[in-house]
Design a protein around this motif. Structure first.
Motif, PDB file in Angstrom:
ATOM      1  N   GLU A  23       0.856  -1.185   0.000  1.00  0.00           N
ATOM      2  CA  GLU A  23       0.000   0.000   0.000  1.00  0.00           C
ATOM      3  C   GLU A  23       0.891   1.234   0.000  1.00  0.00           C
ATOM      4  O   GLU A  23       1.879   1.282   0.727  1.00  0.00           O
ATOM      5  CB  GLU A  23      -0.899   0.027   1.226  1.00  0.00           C
ATOM      6  N   GLU A  76      -0.362   4.100  -8.323  1.00  0.00           N
ATOM      7  CA  GLU A  76      -0.552   2.712  -8.722  1.00  0.00           C
ATOM      8  C   GLU A  76       0.765   2.039  -9.082  1.00  0.00           C
ATOM      9  O   GLU A  76       1.027   0.905  -8.674  1.00  0.00           O
ATOM     10  CB  GLU A  76      -1.511   2.603  -9.923  1.00  0.00           C
ATOM     11  N   ILE A  89      -5.304  -3.738  -6.708  1.00  0.00           N
ATOM     12  CA  ILE A  89      -6.525  -4.116  -6.000  1.00  0.00           C
ATOM     13  C   ILE A  89      -7.456  -2.917  -5.833  1.00  0.00           C
ATOM     14  O   ILE A  89      -8.657  -3.018  -6.023  1.00  0.00           O
ATOM     15  CB  ILE A  89      -6.194  -4.712  -4.608  1.00  0.00           C
ATOM     16  N   LYS A  90      -6.857  -1.775  -5.472  1.00  0.00           N
ATOM     17  CA  LYS A  90      -7.677  -0.589  -5.218  1.00  0.00           C
ATOM     18  C   LYS A  90      -6.827   0.659  -5.391  1.00  0.00           C
ATOM     19  O   LYS A  90      -5.640   0.648  -5.101  1.00  0.00           O
ATOM     20  CB  LYS A  90      -8.233  -0.642  -3.793  1.00  0.00           C
ATOM     21  N   LYS A  91      -7.466   1.708  -5.861  1.00  0.00           N
ATOM     22  CA  LYS A  91      -6.835   3.025  -5.884  1.00  0.00           C
ATOM     23  C   LYS A  91      -7.904   4.062  -5.615  1.00  0.00           C
ATOM     24  O   LYS A  91      -9.052   3.911  -6.018  1.00  0.00           O
ATOM     25  CB  LYS A  91      -6.067   3.266  -7.172  1.00  0.00           C
ATOM     26  N   THR A  92      -7.512   5.097  -4.867  1.00  0.00           N
ATOM     27  CA  THR A  92      -8.429   6.195  -4.574  1.00  0.00           C
ATOM     28  C   THR A  92      -7.741   7.507  -4.886  1.00  0.00           C
ATOM     29  O   THR A  92      -6.514   7.595  -4.929  1.00  0.00           O
ATOM     30  CB  THR A  92      -8.868   6.198  -3.086  1.00  0.00           C
ATOM     31  N   VAL A 110     -12.379   6.374  -7.444  1.00  0.00           N
ATOM     32  CA  VAL A 110     -12.079   5.078  -6.820  1.00  0.00           C
ATOM     33  C   VAL A 110     -12.126   3.961  -7.865  1.00  0.00           C
ATOM     34  O   VAL A 110     -13.031   3.896  -8.683  1.00  0.00           O
ATOM     35  CB  VAL A 110     -13.074   4.769  -5.687  1.00  0.00           C
ATOM     36  N   TYR A 111     -11.128   3.094  -7.804  1.00  0.00           N
ATOM     37  CA  TYR A 111     -11.126   1.854  -8.591  1.00  0.00           C
ATOM     38  C   TYR A 111     -10.970   0.706  -7.600  1.00  0.00           C
ATOM     39  O   TYR A 111     -10.088   0.744  -6.739  1.00  0.00           O
ATOM     40  CB  TYR A 111      -9.964   1.815  -9.582  1.00  0.00           C
ATOM     41  N   GLU A 112     -11.820  -0.295  -7.711  1.00  0.00           N
ATOM     42  CA  GLU A 112     -11.673  -1.508  -6.902  1.00  0.00           C
ATOM     43  C   GLU A 112     -11.798  -2.713  -7.825  1.00  0.00           C
ATOM     44  O   GLU A 112     -12.785  -2.852  -8.533  1.00  0.00           O
ATOM     45  CB  GLU A 112     -12.734  -1.578  -5.812  1.00  0.00           C
ATOM     46  N   ARG A 113     -10.795  -3.560  -7.776  1.00  0.00           N
ATOM     47  CA  ARG A 113     -10.793  -4.783  -8.580  1.00  0.00           C
ATOM     48  C   ARG A 113     -11.765  -5.785  -7.990  1.00  0.00           C
ATOM     49  O   ARG A 113     -11.811  -5.970  -6.770  1.00  0.00           O
ATOM     50  CB  ARG A 113      -9.388  -5.371  -8.603  1.00  0.00           C
ATOM     51  N   GLU A 114     -12.515  -6.436  -8.841  1.00  0.00           N
ATOM     52  CA  GLU A 114     -13.380  -7.528  -8.394  1.00  0.00           C
ATOM     53  C   GLU A 114     -12.579  -8.805  -8.471  1.00  0.00           C
ATOM     54  O   GLU A 114     -12.143  -9.214  -9.545  1.00  0.00           O
ATOM     55  CB  GLU A 114     -14.627  -7.603  -9.274  1.00  0.00           C
ATOM     56  N   GLU A 115     -12.335  -9.417  -7.329  1.00  0.00           N
ATOM     57  CA  GLU A 115     -11.508 -10.632  -7.273  1.00  0.00           C
ATOM     58  C   GLU A 115     -12.357 -11.844  -7.563  1.00  0.00           C
ATOM     59  O   GLU A 115     -13.488 -11.939  -7.197  1.00  0.00           O
ATOM     60  CB  GLU A 115     -10.849 -10.766  -5.904  1.00  0.00           C
TER      61      GLU A 115
END
Length: 158
Positions: free
Chosen positions: A101, A111, A144-147, A153-158
């Motif tokens: 992180e 990122e 996985i995520k970025k804000t 906001v980006y969140e990866r769907e696992e």
């Protein structure tokens, strides 16, 4: 789609961020290194001949995040405000998962710093363990995520 790292002639360039607004930005990346059961036991029990694999990997990952602009040509140098690397040993599936992180208040995202940090942490595990077993596999490196920033906001769907 216009690529921002190319000028009108198609030449590579560093994107100008002078007009961007500084915001708090956080990125989280993960990756895995697949290992033999023997090697996982050596790491877990701190018996790898070269030393404490995960401690060295943690430090290397944090250092790599801070040095990303020296490795990735078009990345802007950033004043990193926080960075961490953690590991989870998943014995039943035969891998160590690293998480990096990175936090900054700035005009561009982190990122690449998180992805670089996690990748170097995994490479250090390989380096410190290769004398025992070279049959390791590094993979599944992903954001996985970025804000923060204009894109939000980006969140990866696992």
């Amino acid at each position: 789609m216009k690529l921002s790292h190319l000028n009108e002639q198609g030449d590579a360039r560093m994107v100008s961020i002078d007009e961007k607004k500084a915001t708090k930005r956080v990125a989280l990346a993960k990756g895995k290194i697949y290992l033999s059961p023997e090697l996982l036991n050596l790491i877990t029990n701190h018996k790898v001949p070269k030393g404490d694999v995960l401690s060295v990997g943690r430090i290397a990952g944090i250092m790599a995040a801070k040095e990303t602009s020296h490795l990735i040509p078009m990345c802007h140098p950033l004043l990193i405000e926080g960075s961490s690397v953690t590991f989870e040993i998943i014995k039943d599936k035969g891998y160590v998962e690293a998480t990096c992180e990175v936090k900054v208040s700035g005009k561009t995202g982190v990122e690449m710093e998180a992805l670089t940090g996690v990748t170097v942490a995994l490479l250090v595990i390989y380096d410190m363990c290769k004398a025992v077993d070279k049959n390791m596999l590094i993979g599944d490196v992903r954001l996985i995520k970025k804000t923060g920033g204009k894109s939000g906001v980006y969140e990866r769907e696992e």
